[in-house]
Motif scaffolding. Structure first.
Motif, PDB file in Angstrom:
ATOM      1  N   LYS A 159     -40.177 -40.557   1.146  1.00  0.00           N
ATOM      2  CA  LYS A 159     -41.046 -40.194  -0.132  1.00  0.00           C
ATOM      3  C   LYS A 159     -40.590 -40.019  -1.167  1.00  0.00           C
ATOM      4  N   LEU A 160     -41.243 -40.052  -1.966  1.00  0.00           N
ATOM      5  CA  LEU A 160     -40.723 -39.804  -3.693  1.00  0.00           C
ATOM      6  C   LEU A 160     -40.734 -38.765  -4.517  1.00  0.00           C
ATOM      7  N   TYR A 161     -39.639 -38.263  -4.883  1.00  0.00           N
ATOM      8  CA  TYR A 161     -39.466 -37.135  -5.488  1.00  0.00           C
ATOM      9  C   TYR A 161     -38.955 -37.302  -7.518  1.00  0.00           C
ATOM     10  N   VAL A 162     -38.723 -36.733  -8.343  1.00  0.00           N
ATOM     11  CA  VAL A 162     -38.523 -36.770  -9.052  1.00  0.00           C
ATOM     12  C   VAL A 162     -37.253 -36.031  -9.425  1.00  0.00           C
ATOM     13  N   MET A 163     -36.035 -36.852  -9.666  1.00  0.00           N
ATOM     14  CA  MET A 163     -35.218 -35.827  -9.897  1.00  0.00           C
ATOM     15  C   MET A 163     -34.240 -35.723 -11.040  1.00  0.00           C
ATOM     16  N   ASP A 164     -32.876 -34.954 -10.826  1.00  0.00           N
ATOM     17  CA  ASP A 164     -32.120 -35.159 -12.251  1.00  0.00           C
ATOM     18  C   ASP A 164     -32.728 -34.660 -13.187  1.00  0.00           C
ATOM     19  N   GLU A 165     -33.049 -34.757 -14.219  1.00  0.00           N
ATOM     20  CA  GLU A 165     -33.491 -33.870 -15.173  1.00  0.00           C
ATOM     21  C   GLU A 165     -34.673 -34.248 -15.559  1.00  0.00           C
ATOM     22  N   MET A 166     -35.401 -34.263 -16.511  1.00  0.00           N
ATOM     23  CA  MET A 166     -37.234 -34.055 -16.401  1.00  0.00           C
ATOM     24  C   MET A 166     -37.427 -33.171 -18.547  1.00  0.00           C
ATOM     25  N   LEU A 167     -37.612 -34.019 -18.711  1.00  0.00           N
ATOM     26  CA  LEU A 167     -38.660 -33.582 -20.167  1.00  0.00           C
ATOM     27  C   LEU A 167     -37.992 -32.719 -21.036  1.00  0.00           C
ATOM     28  N   THR A 168     -36.112 -33.160 -21.016  1.00  0.00           N
ATOM     29  CA  THR A 168     -35.755 -32.516 -22.064  1.00  0.00           C
ATOM     30  C   THR A 168     -35.220 -33.713 -23.118  1.00  0.00           C
ATOM     31  N   PRO A 169     -34.431 -32.621 -23.524  1.00  0.00           N
ATOM     32  CA  PRO A 169     -34.258 -33.706 -25.071  1.00  0.00           C
ATOM     33  C   PRO A 169     -33.247 -34.666 -25.355  1.00  0.00           C
ATOM     34  N   ASP A 170     -32.486 -34.649 -24.448  1.00  0.00           N
ATOM     35  CA  ASP A 170     -31.599 -35.448 -23.815  1.00  0.00           C
ATOM     36  C   ASP A 170     -32.221 -36.875 -23.121  1.00  0.00           C
ATOM     37  N   SER A 171     -33.629 -36.701 -22.499  1.00  0.00           N
ATOM     38  CA  SER A 171     -33.545 -37.546 -22.298  1.00  0.00           C
ATOM     39  C   SER A 171     -34.923 -38.650 -22.354  1.00  0.00           C
ATOM     40  N   SER A 172     -35.711 -37.274 -23.619  1.00  0.00           N
ATOM     41  CA  SER A 172     -36.792 -37.235 -23.977  1.00  0.00           C
ATOM     42  C   SER A 172     -36.449 -37.438 -25.416  1.00  0.00           C
ATOM     43  N   ARG A 173     -37.460 -38.365 -26.913  1.00  0.00           N
ATOM     44  CA  ARG A 173     -37.793 -37.849 -28.011  1.00  0.00           C
ATOM     45  C   ARG A 173     -39.368 -37.040 -28.407  1.00  0.00           C
ATOM     46  N   PHE A 174     -38.376 -35.599 -28.381  1.00  0.00           N
ATOM     47  CA  PHE A 174     -39.418 -34.725 -29.597  1.00  0.00           C
ATOM     48  C   PHE A 174     -39.814 -34.864 -30.891  1.00  0.00           C
ATOM     49  N   TRP A 175     -40.462 -35.003 -31.110  1.00  0.00           N
ATOM     50  CA  TRP A 175     -41.446 -35.180 -32.907  1.00  0.00           C
ATOM     51  C   TRP A 175     -42.087 -33.498 -32.548  1.00  0.00           C
TER      52      TRP A 175
END
Length: 298
Positions: free
Chosen positions: A220-236
């Motif tokens: 079964k697939l899960y999303v893990m680690d971090e999600m949609l943070t300023p470290d993992s994303s570009r927020f403008w």
């Protein structure tokens, strides 16, 4: 007040990985304790100076998104009180906003990236080839322009100190098989599209973001680690966005801009970063947390 933690120290727990930001400990019953430190990395190098409270902000915003998107894709979080797993005598205050108990999953060996705008390495690829990760794009697109539709642009997972490299979807199929590759692509785009619409209502453009996935013993697939943070994303900020330039963002751009002024070869060891630069970066993280999740940093 936010706490500051450069490196966790939890005697009696088995440290199995110390990454750029997160320290990961093994727990009984196939679980993990993940601690987000205040370490700062730029150009894939961990810098010597922390950003106070960064790990707390990253964890809170990840947890917010995990809860918001659980109807789309299950995530790794477990509802286990930290006090039940931290070693006796640990300062709970130091860890309560920066640590989580999770399932122990088998990582899918790919960085799952969704792009809605043409920026960063994607812009460079497009300028050179007219394509992005093997996906042909329309001619004449400009820097930071919104793509006709969001695309899945995976990359390899590099070791600390190495750079990730964009790869084609076929390379993901070769690595994990067609069924899992399609599942990861679908999950990536599903979360991105939902989150981008949510953020847009709050005046923030999510230009791109990176997810990590893992599977349990049943596949079964899960999303893990971090999600949609300023470290993992570009927020403008939507109100200052314009096509043709690299927009200001809610991330460590202050740090990158400062480092670009130095005579540094972008290899370890990294240089020290002045307090005014780390402070400005922390303020940007806090603003993103407040605008997206309505969580205020004390």
């Amino acid at each position: 007040m936010p706490t500051t933690l450069l490196q966790s120290n939890l005697p009696g727990l088995d440290l199995i990985h110390r990454g750029k930001v997160r320290d990961v400990y093994a727990l009984p019953e196939n679980r993990l304790l993940i601690v987000a430190s205040d370490r700062l990395s730029a150009f894939d190098v961990v810098l010597p100076d922390p950003i106070p409270g960064k790990g707390e902000m990253l964890t809170q915003i990840s947890n917010f998104w995990f809860a918001k998107t659980a109807h789309l894709v299950p995530n790794h979080l477990l509802d286990v009180p930290l006090a039940d797993v931290l070693p006796a005598g640990t300062d709970l205050k130091l860890y309560e906003k920066r640590a989580v108990v999770t399932r122990r999953l088998k990582p899918v060996p790919v960085e799952a990236i969704a792009r809605g705008y043409l920026i960063g390495s994607g812009w460079k690829d497009y300028q050179a080839t007219g394509s992005l990760c093997g996906i042909k794009l329309p001619a004449g697109l400009k820097q930071a322009q919104q793509l006709p539709e969001p695309i899945f642009t995976p990359s390899t997972k590099a070791a600390v100190g190495d750079h990730d490299e964009n790869v084609s979807f076929d390379a993901v199929v070769a690595a994990v098989g067609p069924a899992l590759a399609e599942q990861v692509r679908e999950a990536t785009l599903s979360i991105y599209q939902w989150a981008a619409a949510y953020a847009a209502e709050r005046g923030i453009i999510i230009a791109d973001t990176k997810f990590e996935f893992g599977t349990d013993e049943n596949g079964k697939l899960y999303v893990m680690d971090e999600m949609l943070t300023p470290d993992s994303s570009r927020f403008w900020p939507a109100d200052s966005y314009q096509v043709g330039i690299s927009p200001p963002s809610y991330d460590k751009q202050f740090v990158r801009d400062y480092l670009e002024t130095l005579d540094w070869n972008k290899k370890a060891p990294g240089p020290h970063v002045p307090a005014d630069v780390t402070g400005a970066t922390a303020a940007k993280y806090a603003e993103a947390l407040q605008r997206l999740a309505n969580i205020t940093v004390d």
